[in-house]
Write a protein that holds these residues in place. Sequence first.
Motif, PDB file in Angstrom:
ATOM      1  N   ILE A  85       3.502 -12.686   0.095  1.00 34.61           N
ATOM      2  CA  ILE A  85       3.454 -11.766   1.121  1.00 34.61           C
ATOM      3  C   ILE A  85       4.221 -10.403   0.572  1.00 34.61           C
ATOM      4  O   ILE A  85       5.135 -10.464  -0.216  1.00 34.61           O
ATOM      5  N   ILE A  86       4.001  -9.434   1.444  1.00 38.41           N
ATOM      6  CA  ILE A  86       4.815  -8.096   1.142  1.00 38.41           C
ATOM      7  C   ILE A  86       4.803  -7.277   2.333  1.00 38.41           C
ATOM      8  O   ILE A  86       4.136  -7.248   3.039  1.00 38.41           O
ATOM      9  N   CYS A  87       6.000  -6.419   2.412  1.00 44.11           N
ATOM     10  CA  CYS A  87       6.278  -5.658   3.438  1.00 44.11           C
ATOM     11  C   CYS A  87       7.118  -4.620   3.117  1.00 44.11           C
ATOM     12  O   CYS A  87       7.689  -4.626   2.278  1.00 44.11           O
ATOM     13  N   ALA A  88       6.903  -3.404   3.766  1.00 44.96           N
ATOM     14  CA  ALA A  88       7.720  -2.230   3.726  1.00 44.96           C
ATOM     15  C   ALA A  88       8.798  -2.685   4.956  1.00 44.96           C
ATOM     16  O   ALA A  88       8.602  -3.017   5.794  1.00 44.96           O
ATOM     17  N   SER A  89      10.030  -2.281   4.797  1.00 46.63           N
ATOM     18  CA  SER A  89      11.013  -2.565   5.916  1.00 46.63           C
ATOM     19  C   SER A  89      12.372  -1.693   6.021  1.00 46.63           C
ATOM     20  O   SER A  89      12.934  -1.324   4.903  1.00 46.63           O
ATOM     21  N   THR A  90      12.709  -1.494   7.345  1.00 45.40           N
ATOM     22  CA  THR A  90      14.107  -0.829   7.594  1.00 45.40           C
ATOM     23  C   THR A  90      15.006  -1.964   7.635  1.00 45.40           C
ATOM     24  O   THR A  90      16.319  -1.817   7.613  1.00 45.40           O
ATOM     25  N   GLY A  91      14.694  -3.076   7.317  1.00 47.89           N
ATOM     26  CA  GLY A  91      15.445  -4.440   7.502  1.00 47.89           C
ATOM     27  C   GLY A  91      15.129  -5.903   7.963  1.00 47.89           C
ATOM     28  O   GLY A  91      15.192  -6.794   7.431  1.00 47.89           O
ATOM     29  N   ASN A  92      14.789  -5.623   9.217  1.00 45.92           N
ATOM     30  CA  ASN A  92      14.388  -6.945  10.203  1.00 45.92           C
ATOM     31  C   ASN A  92      13.246  -7.361   9.624  1.00 45.92           C
ATOM     32  O   ASN A  92      13.264  -8.566   9.530  1.00 45.92           O
ATOM     33  N   GLN A 144       3.192   3.175   2.866  1.00 46.26           N
ATOM     34  CA  GLN A 144       2.181   3.634   2.102  1.00 46.26           C
ATOM     35  C   GLN A 144       1.798   2.935   0.713  1.00 46.26           C
ATOM     36  O   GLN A 144       0.778   2.672   0.401  1.00 46.26           O
ATOM     37  N   LEU A 145       3.197   2.473   0.228  1.00 47.00           N
ATOM     38  CA  LEU A 145       2.739   2.135  -1.251  1.00 47.00           C
ATOM     39  C   LEU A 145       2.389   0.489  -0.957  1.00 47.00           C
ATOM     40  O   LEU A 145       1.718   0.220  -1.595  1.00 47.00           O
ATOM     41  N   VAL A 146       2.969  -0.008   0.297  1.00 47.76           N
ATOM     42  CA  VAL A 146       2.553  -1.429   0.603  1.00 47.76           C
ATOM     43  C   VAL A 146       1.045  -1.380   0.395  1.00 47.76           C
ATOM     44  O   VAL A 146       0.182  -2.231   0.305  1.00 47.76           O
ATOM     45  N   LYS A 147       0.521  -0.506   1.329  1.00 49.03           N
ATOM     46  CA  LYS A 147      -0.783  -0.429   1.604  1.00 49.03           C
ATOM     47  C   LYS A 147      -1.743  -0.237   0.298  1.00 49.03           C
ATOM     48  O   LYS A 147      -2.884  -0.986   0.340  1.00 49.03           O
ATOM     49  N   GLU A 148      -1.245   0.539  -0.520  1.00 57.92           N
ATOM     50  CA  GLU A 148      -2.028   0.917  -1.523  1.00 57.92           C
ATOM     51  C   GLU A 148      -1.858  -0.338  -2.656  1.00 57.92           C
ATOM     52  O   GLU A 148      -2.997  -0.652  -3.072  1.00 57.92           O
ATOM     53  N   VAL A 149      -0.799  -0.882  -2.862  1.00 52.49           N
ATOM     54  CA  VAL A 149      -0.685  -2.124  -3.672  1.00 52.49           C
ATOM     55  C   VAL A 149      -1.366  -3.190  -3.020  1.00 52.49           C
ATOM     56  O   VAL A 149      -2.004  -3.983  -3.789  1.00 52.49           O
ATOM     57  N   GLY A 150      -1.392  -3.504  -1.648  1.00 52.28           N
ATOM     58  CA  GLY A 150      -2.367  -4.485  -0.958  1.00 52.28           C
ATOM     59  C   GLY A 150      -3.730  -4.475  -1.428  1.00 52.28           C
ATOM     60  O   GLY A 150      -4.491  -5.625  -1.065  1.00 52.28           O
ATOM     61  N   GLU A 151      -4.131  -3.250  -1.814  1.00 55.21           N
ATOM     62  CA  GLU A 151      -5.732  -3.306  -1.997  1.00 55.21           C
ATOM     63  C   GLU A 151      -6.060  -4.022  -3.362  1.00 55.21           C
ATOM     64  O   GLU A 151      -7.190  -4.485  -3.488  1.00 55.21           O
ATOM     65  N   ASP A 152      -4.961  -4.049  -4.268  1.00 53.55           N
ATOM     66  CA  ASP A 152      -5.203  -4.698  -5.469  1.00 53.55           C
ATOM     67  C   ASP A 152      -4.564  -6.093  -5.889  1.00 53.55           C
ATOM     68  O   ASP A 152      -4.997  -6.875  -6.385  1.00 53.55           O
ATOM     69  N   ALA A 153      -3.103  -5.978  -5.387  1.00 50.95           N
ATOM     70  CA  ALA A 153      -2.379  -7.467  -6.002  1.00 50.95           C
ATOM     71  C   ALA A 153      -2.662  -8.512  -5.089  1.00 50.95           C
ATOM     72  O   ALA A 153      -3.137  -8.322  -3.692  1.00 50.95           O
TER      73      ALA A 153
END
Length: 358
Positions: A85-92, A144-153
Amino acid sequence: MTMRPRYTGLIDRYRDRLPVHDDTRIISLGEGNTPLIRLNNIPRIIGKDVDIYVKYEGLNPTGSFKDRGMTMAVTKAVEEGSKAIICASTGNTSAAAAAYAARAGITAFVLIPEGKIALGKLAQAMMHGASVLQINGNFDVGMQLVKEVGEDAPVTIVNSINPFRLQGQKTAAFEILEELGCAPDFHCIPVGNAGNITAHWMGYSEYHEHGIVNSRPKMVGYQAAGSAPFMRGEMVDDPDTVATAIRIGHPQSWDKAWVVKEESVGWFDECTDEEILKTQKLLAMNEGVFCEPASATSLAGALKDIETGKIPEGSKIVCTLTGHGLKDPDTAIKQSAPVLTVKATRDEVTKAILDNMA
């Protein structure tokens, strides 16, 4: 001795209201079932006849409301065969993603903004074994990076754009309704990415549509003044606030949150960092409830609106406290009285006690 069933998490409790099957492997840490605490002292301090409750989501397993959504998101990711799984986060979110990935036996990748994450949250992600990627940019850049990476990875995104996140988070509204026996007049909630205000409205609406309750609350979303796109009416490119959990300028649930405002006849407002920190301390010192700064935004905003009469006296109010105060110990210590240093003798300790009696 009277026995009661062991609580095994919100998916088992609300299985008939969540998108799972009988044979779904549930990934749970016993989240949900958090306290709804009635404030006894603050209404007296402000001199207003209001019934205020705080939903203390900081007592979820990783210390924030994110666990409600993450149990669903990771359960569904595993069901669909995902290994990471992958996420962008401010921490929580990173803390929750890392913990539930560890529980599931899969990998978690988390993108965090450089220098913009509270230490307690970073420690959680690291201890749970996540691959932490620190980026030179804020949360919005990471998202934005997570959404882009999620398209391929070969990874499943577990930010609140994942619809299963909101399904889990709606259960907080179920718990509030069941405990109060009715809907509050107002539900006040911090707004960052705006997924949680959306999820709560889903929960309130579901019980209302099914005839379990006969009303729904006005939803009131409070933002930090330095990170308030809903107040500006447009996205904010460089958000800044001490309330790191809501330091988000490009909310992913932007459209959904505007719908909630309209349907609930609620509103958005903002609080300064000074107001947020003052309320965090007020709550801790007068009610014994320690929440992180972003959480205090809900009560800070509510108190302002109670004072002006926008929230009238006689109202029943629920404020969501999204995360535990230990998430950001540095900010708490900075605004607290200094530690007293005394000699290790009976007389000196007694003198210090008498000198500092309230």
